[in-house]
Each structure stands twice: as structure tokens, then as C-alpha cells.
Write a protein that holds these residues in place. Structure first.
Motif, PDB file in Angstrom:
ATOM      1  N   GLY A 363       0.791  -1.219   0.000  1.00  8.51           N
ATOM      2  CA  GLY A 363       0.000   0.000   0.000  1.00  8.51           C
ATOM      3  C   GLY A 363       0.826   1.272   0.000  1.00  8.51           C
ATOM      4  N   SER A 364       2.118   1.182   0.380  1.00 11.37           N
ATOM      5  CA  SER A 364       2.972   2.372   0.413  1.00 11.37           C
ATOM      6  C   SER A 364       3.697   2.608  -0.902  1.00 11.37           C
ATOM      7  N   HIS A 365       3.524   1.722  -1.881  1.00  8.74           N
ATOM      8  CA  HIS A 365       4.209   1.868  -3.164  1.00  8.74           C
ATOM      9  C   HIS A 365       3.561   2.984  -3.991  1.00  8.74           C
ATOM     10  N   PRO A 366       4.360   3.726  -4.783  1.00  4.69           N
ATOM     11  CA  PRO A 366       3.773   4.807  -5.589  1.00  4.69           C
ATOM     12  C   PRO A 366       2.773   4.331  -6.635  1.00  4.69           C
ATOM     13  N   ASP A 367       2.892   3.081  -7.086  1.00  4.24           N
ATOM     14  CA  ASP A 367       2.014   2.588  -8.147  1.00  4.24           C
ATOM     15  C   ASP A 367       1.501   1.191  -7.808  1.00  4.24           C
ATOM     16  N   PRO A 368       0.606   1.062  -6.814  1.00  2.00           N
ATOM     17  CA  PRO A 368       0.118  -0.280  -6.455  1.00  2.00           C
ATOM     18  C   PRO A 368      -0.712  -0.907  -7.570  1.00  2.00           C
ATOM     19  N   GLU A 369      -1.416  -0.089  -8.370  1.00  2.92           N
ATOM     20  CA  GLU A 369      -2.187  -0.657  -9.482  1.00  2.92           C
ATOM     21  C   GLU A 369      -1.263  -1.331 -10.492  1.00  2.92           C
ATOM     22  N   VAL A 382       0.346 -18.917 -15.909  1.00  2.53           N
ATOM     23  CA  VAL A 382       0.349 -20.247 -15.273  1.00  2.53           C
ATOM     24  C   VAL A 382      -1.080 -20.733 -15.018  1.00  2.53           C
ATOM     25  N   ASP A 383      -2.056 -20.137 -15.717  1.00  2.00           N
ATOM     26  CA  ASP A 383      -3.458 -20.572 -15.655  1.00  2.00           C
ATOM     27  C   ASP A 383      -4.017 -20.525 -14.234  1.00  2.00           C
ATOM     28  N   ALA A 384      -3.739 -19.428 -13.520  1.00  2.00           N
ATOM     29  CA  ALA A 384      -4.226 -19.291 -12.146  1.00  2.00           C
ATOM     30  C   ALA A 384      -5.272 -18.197 -12.028  1.00  2.00           C
ATOM     31  N   THR A 385      -5.907 -17.852 -13.134  1.00  2.00           N
ATOM     32  CA  THR A 385      -6.873 -16.753 -13.112  1.00  2.00           C
ATOM     33  C   THR A 385      -8.234 -17.171 -12.555  1.00  2.00           C
ATOM     34  N   ASP A 386      -8.499 -18.478 -12.452  1.00  2.00           N
ATOM     35  CA  ASP A 386      -9.801 -18.939 -11.974  1.00  2.00           C
ATOM     36  C   ASP A 386      -9.856 -19.095 -10.458  1.00  2.00           C
ATOM     37  N   VAL A 387      -8.743 -18.902  -9.770  1.00  2.00           N
ATOM     38  CA  VAL A 387      -8.705 -19.051  -8.318  1.00  2.00           C
ATOM     39  C   VAL A 387      -9.346 -17.822  -7.669  1.00  2.00           C
ATOM     40  N   LYS A 388     -10.146 -18.049  -6.629  1.00  2.00           N
ATOM     41  CA  LYS A 388     -10.782 -16.945  -5.914  1.00  2.00           C
ATOM     42  C   LYS A 388      -9.702 -16.038  -5.321  1.00  2.00           C
ATOM     43  N   GLU A 389      -9.754 -14.734  -5.633  1.00  2.00           N
ATOM     44  CA  GLU A 389      -8.684 -13.799  -5.270  1.00  2.00           C
ATOM     45  C   GLU A 389      -9.176 -12.766  -4.262  1.00  2.00           C
ATOM     46  N   VAL A 390      -8.346 -12.525  -3.239  1.00  2.00           N
ATOM     47  CA  VAL A 390      -8.588 -11.464  -2.269  1.00  2.00           C
ATOM     48  C   VAL A 390      -7.378 -10.535  -2.273  1.00  2.00           C
ATOM     49  N   ILE A 391      -7.586  -9.252  -2.527  1.00  2.00           N
ATOM     50  CA  ILE A 391      -6.502  -8.275  -2.506  1.00  2.00           C
ATOM     51  C   ILE A 391      -6.222  -7.899  -1.045  1.00  2.00           C
ATOM     52  N   VAL A 392      -4.998  -8.152  -0.595  1.00  3.67           N
ATOM     53  CA  VAL A 392      -4.587  -7.812   0.769  1.00  3.67           C
ATOM     54  C   VAL A 392      -3.631  -6.622   0.679  1.00  3.67           C
ATOM     55  N   VAL A 393      -4.104  -5.445   1.043  1.00  3.06           N
ATOM     56  CA  VAL A 393      -3.279  -4.238   0.997  1.00  3.06           C
ATOM     57  C   VAL A 393      -2.470  -4.172   2.289  1.00  3.06           C
ATOM     58  N   ASN A 394      -1.158  -4.416   2.176  1.00  5.19           N
ATOM     59  CA  ASN A 394      -0.278  -4.457   3.350  1.00  5.19           C
ATOM     60  C   ASN A 394       0.395  -3.090   3.570  1.00  5.19           C
TER      61      ASN A 394
END
Length: 493
Positions: A363-369, A382-394
Motif C-alpha cells: 500500500g505504500s508503493h507509488p504505483d500499487p495498481e 500459469v493458468d491461475a486466473t480462476d482461483v478466488k482472489e482477495v486483494i490484501v493491501v499491506n
């Protein structure tokens, strides 16, 4: 018309040291006799090993006569960074240069200066363009640098041509990242993966040195030199190329064998219906810190890019007693070399096979996006786009509140935490418990008292809705997985 921008890179602004105490992210108890505090994250043995050899100031006996000191001086490489800004904003280009500076410092270099040229595309001959390459040579002389690092992957011809102009060693971003991986790989699998990536990078870049590597020619056609001028140079290069191809084939076989071992472990966890949570994200986002905070794993935590490469698997459990595993994966970076993606494919498949992905963002990075986009690009490979994703802003303790608000608006599933202070960690644990697969078969059983093992499994693997002790045994209403439901079928109430 082109322009060059100078960037001060003595310290990488994108990485803030305020987020770390003397020992990294985590703080232990103040007293040796006191029990470890809630912040304890396990023994940091690998950091102690890396820091076991330190420089002692004030002991230099360096002589001024270069002939006497030539073999006595040991110092860091002094580097100048070079970049071509061909797309995106100026801020994006400067962030990329700061990241390159952080990579160079991680590899053990001292960054002296950074130069950036604005042009539509890199020059096909010398990357920066002939005139700007000459200016870069003057900067190298003025700064006393011995290496130039370019913020792109150079073609073999570009690297040779630029070296001829600047008169010092030239490496590109890919070679730099490979060098860092080679320094930090510890396990047998990690070392094999890095060596494979290095050899695949080196293969098209083999080059000769002088007349001993000249192409074969003979007779009057050999530059008018007559008979006896047939040289073995091309044969020597072919021998090197064949030797590399043989080693690459062996490394691929070895890594395939290690993948079988990894698949066997994963299959065992699947057979026992143990869900898996993968932790992925940009390098230095705090993945290992979060793993340590949640499990006390003791994984190396350091304010450094690619501090940990080897994946770590730790067992944990939800507040209601359901077991699952945490897997810490290798960090990603913008333009991660494709050789590394291919070499680490077996490791990255841990993400594709997981039930939940914790995508950690700094979260402290200038460009997190930009970090999120870079990570998702690799996950797609690596075909991992179907896994349920949670964004954890550290790193919420040092992040800009406006940045956090922006991420909360842009992403669907977001949670804000700080591995250093513990903020939001309880909410993260609760979120993991909610998102993990739940047992989905309802059972109402009367288990005899002599089958206490089944009651124990009900508590470990299922979700207990109601439980009552009666004369014939234990009456339990629960939701369980298919395997346990089959074993309980004989005791239906």
C-alpha cells in the motif's frame, strides 16, 4: 528530438525504511525471560546467516600506489542505470528506474547515477541511440562506474554495440534479476530452476573472443591468407552450445522429477480434504511477513527485493478448527523474465491448485495498481486466473489513505492490513475462514461410543451444527465432505 532525464538513485524512494524496525517487519519481546509476544513470527535464522559476515569500518590499510593495491581492493560494483522512456507517463518511467535501482542494490551494487532518454522506441543498434550512448560514456567516466545496467532486455547485438561505445560491462534487467535469484536460491529445486533460466538466457548470447573464435574458412577464400588458415572458432562455439543444451535437458528432467514429488505432497493434502491458501504478490510487498504473522513460520523477512525464493508451506487452522495450508510463493516484478516464469512454473502451479489466493499489495508503493497488473499477468501465464482472489493491501501503517481508498473502490474483494503492527490480521483470519470451501453434505448420525474416532473427525473436518450425548452414543448433526459422509452412512439417525 530526444531528451534525457537524470534521476537521483542513491536510495530507492519506492521502498520506505520507516516500515521496518531494526530486525525487519516484526518485533519480539523486550525481555529474554519473557514469553514471545503476539508479534513473534518464528526464528529468523536465514537473516542471521546472511548477516554473519559484516564489514568493519576503520580498518582499511589501502595503499595509494595502484600497483601495490591492485589485488587487495574489494568493493561493490559501481553502476550507472540507463532507460528508454517510450510509453506511459513520466512517473511510470521514474518508478521503473527506482525499482531498477533497488534491484541493483539488492544484487550488491552501488548506484551512482541514472539516465533516461525519451524516444519512440529503443535504438536497434545501441539501445539509447549513438549520440546518447556517447553521452552515457562520458557519464561513466565522470562517475567512475564499471557497469551499465539497462532497464529492458537487450538483444545480443545491442549489448555488444553499447559495450563498444561505453567501454565498460553492460547488462540488462533480465540478467540482473537472474543474478539476484542465483544469490538467494537455497533449496535444490530453487537452484536448479535458476540455473535453467540462466542457461536459457545465455544460449543465444554466446560470443567469441578475437581470432580464436573466427568462423571457418580455408584456401584462397580465407582473406587471401592461403592454405593452413582454417580456424576452429565456429566449432568451439558449437561445442559450448551443445554443452549448454545437454545441461538444459538434464535440468528439465530433474525439475520434472521434483514436480512429481511436489504433486505427490499436494495429492496427499487433497486426499485428506485439506484446503490450500496461496500467498502471492509483488516482491517486497510483505508476503513472508503476513505468513509469519499468521503461522509463526520464521520465514526470512527483509526490506529487500526477492529476499525469499523457495516456497514455504505451513499448516494452520480456522477459528472453528478446520485445517488448511498456507503456501508462500516467489515474488513477482514488472517484466519478470519469461525464462524465470518457465523455470518456476512447477512452483507457481501451487497458486493454480489453491482454493484461495491472497494477493498481497504494497500500500505504500507509488504505483500499487501497476503491481497488481504485473502479478495478474504472470498468474495468467500459469493458468491461475480462476482461483478466488482477495486483494490484501499491506503496510497500512505507512500507506497514503487516498491510495487505500482508491484500491477499495477499484477492487471487489479487498482487505487492509499491516503485518508490522497487526492491524486487520484478525479480520484477515476471519475472511479466510469464510472464503475457504465449506463441507456441503448434511448428515444426522448416531455414532456409538466405541467410534470416538469418527466423532473426532467430525469436529476436525466438518461443521458441527448440533451435538448431544444419548444412551446409545453421540447424536450429531453436521455438514461434512463426501468422504466422511460415506463412512458415516452406516450410522444414520
Amino acid at each position: 528530438m530526444t531528451a534525457r532525464h537524470h534521476i537521483f538513485t542513491g536510495q530507492a524512494d519506492a521502498l520506505s525504511d520507516d516500515a521496518f524496525d531494526e530486525d525487519g517487519f516484526l518485533v519480539e519481546g523486550d525481555s529474554d525471560d519473557a514469553a514471545p509476544s503476539a508479534l513473534y513470527d518464528g526464528d529468523q535464522l536465514e537473516r542471521e546467516e546472511r548477516a554473519a559476515l559484516r564489514r568493519v569500518a576503520g580498518l582499511s590499510t589501502e595503499l595509494e600506489d595502484i600497483s601495490e593495491v591492485e589485488y587487495r581492493q574489494l568493493r561493490l560494483e559501481r553502476v550507472v542505470l540507463a532507460s528508454v522512456w517510450s510509453e506511459g507517463t513520466l512517473l511510470d518511467a521514474e518508478n521503473s528506474m527506482r525499482e531498477l535501482a533497488a534491484l541493483a542494490e539488492t544484487a550488491g551494487a552501488e548506484v551512482l547515477e541514472g539516465v533516461m532518454q525519451r524516444r519512440q522506441k529503443p535504438d536497434t543498434a545501441t539501445y539509447l541511440g549513438k549520440g546518447k550512448a556517447e553521452e552515457l560514456h562520458e557519464i561513466v567516466i565522470a562517475e567512475g562506474a564499471d557497469t551499465v545496467i539497462c532497464d529492458s532486455e537487450l538483444a545480443p547485438s545491442q549489448r555488444r554495440a553499447l559495450e563498444d561505445v561505453v567501454k565498460v560491462k553492460v547488462i540488462d534487467r533480465t540478467a540482473l534479476i537472474l543474478d539476484i535469484f542465483a544469490q538467494h536460491a537455497k533449496s535444490r529445486e530453487g537452484k536448479a530452476q535458476v540455473e535453467l533460466a540462466q542457461l536459457q538466457y545465455l544460449l543465444p548470447r554466446l560470443r567469441g573472443w578475437g581470432d580464436s573464435m573466427s568462423r571457418q574458412a580455408g584456401g584462397q577464400a580465407a582473406g587471401g591468407q592461403g592454405m593452413g588458415s582454417r580456424g576452429p572458432g565456429e566449432t568451439k562455439i558449437e561445442l559450448d552450445r551443445r554443452r549448454i543444451n545437454t545441461r538444459v535437458a538434464k535440468l528439465k528432467r530433474d525439475i520434472a522429477g521434483m514436480k512429481t514429488h511436489r504433486d505427490t505432497k499436494r495429492g496427499s493434502r487433497r486426499a485428506n480434504a485439506i484446503p490450500s491458501v496461496a500467498i502471492a504478490g509483488y516482491t517486497n510487498a510483505g508476503k513472508s511477513s503476513i505468513l509469519n504473522r499468521l503461522t509463526g513460520a520464521g520465514v526470512l523477512v527483509q526490506n529487500q527485493l526477492f529476499a525469499t525464493l523457495d516456497p514455504t508451506v505451513r499448516r494452520s487452522e480456522t477459528p472453528d478448527g478446520r485445517e488448511f495450508t498456507f503456501t508462500d510463493t516467489v515474488g513477482f516484478v514488472r517484466a519478470l523474465p519469461h525464462q524465470l516464469v518457465e523455470a518456476f512454473r512447477s512452483t507457481l502451479e501451487e497458486v493454480a491448485e489453491s482454493d484461495l489466493l491472497l494477493h498481497v499489495v504494497d500500500g505504500s508503493h507509488p504505483d500499487p495498481e501497476g503491481q497488481i497488473s504485473a502479478v495478474r499477468a504472470v498468474l495468467a501465464d500459469v493458468d491461475a486466473t480462476d482461483v478466488k482472489e482477495v486483494i490484501v493491501v499491506n503496510k497500512a501503517d505507512i500507506a497514503d489513505s487516498e491510495v487505500i481508498d482508491r484500491l477499495l473502490r477499484q477492487e471487489k474483494h479487498v482487505i487492509v492490513v499491516s503485518a508490522r503492527t497487526g492491524k486487520g490480521m484478525d479480520a484477515l483470519v476471519a475472511l479466510i475462514a469464510d472464503e475457504l470451501p465449506q463441507p456441503d453434505i448434511s448428515v444426522d448420525v448416531l455414532v456409538p461410543y466405541d467410534r470416538g474416532d469418527l466423532v473426532s473427525r467430525l469436529h476436525e473436518e466438518g461443521e458441527i451444527l448440533a451435538s448431544e450425548h444419548v444412551g446409545e452414543g453421540t447424536r450429531v448433526t453436521a455438514r461434512v465432505n463426501a468422504d466422511l459422509a460415506a463412512e458415516l452412512a452406516a450410522y444414520g439417525a
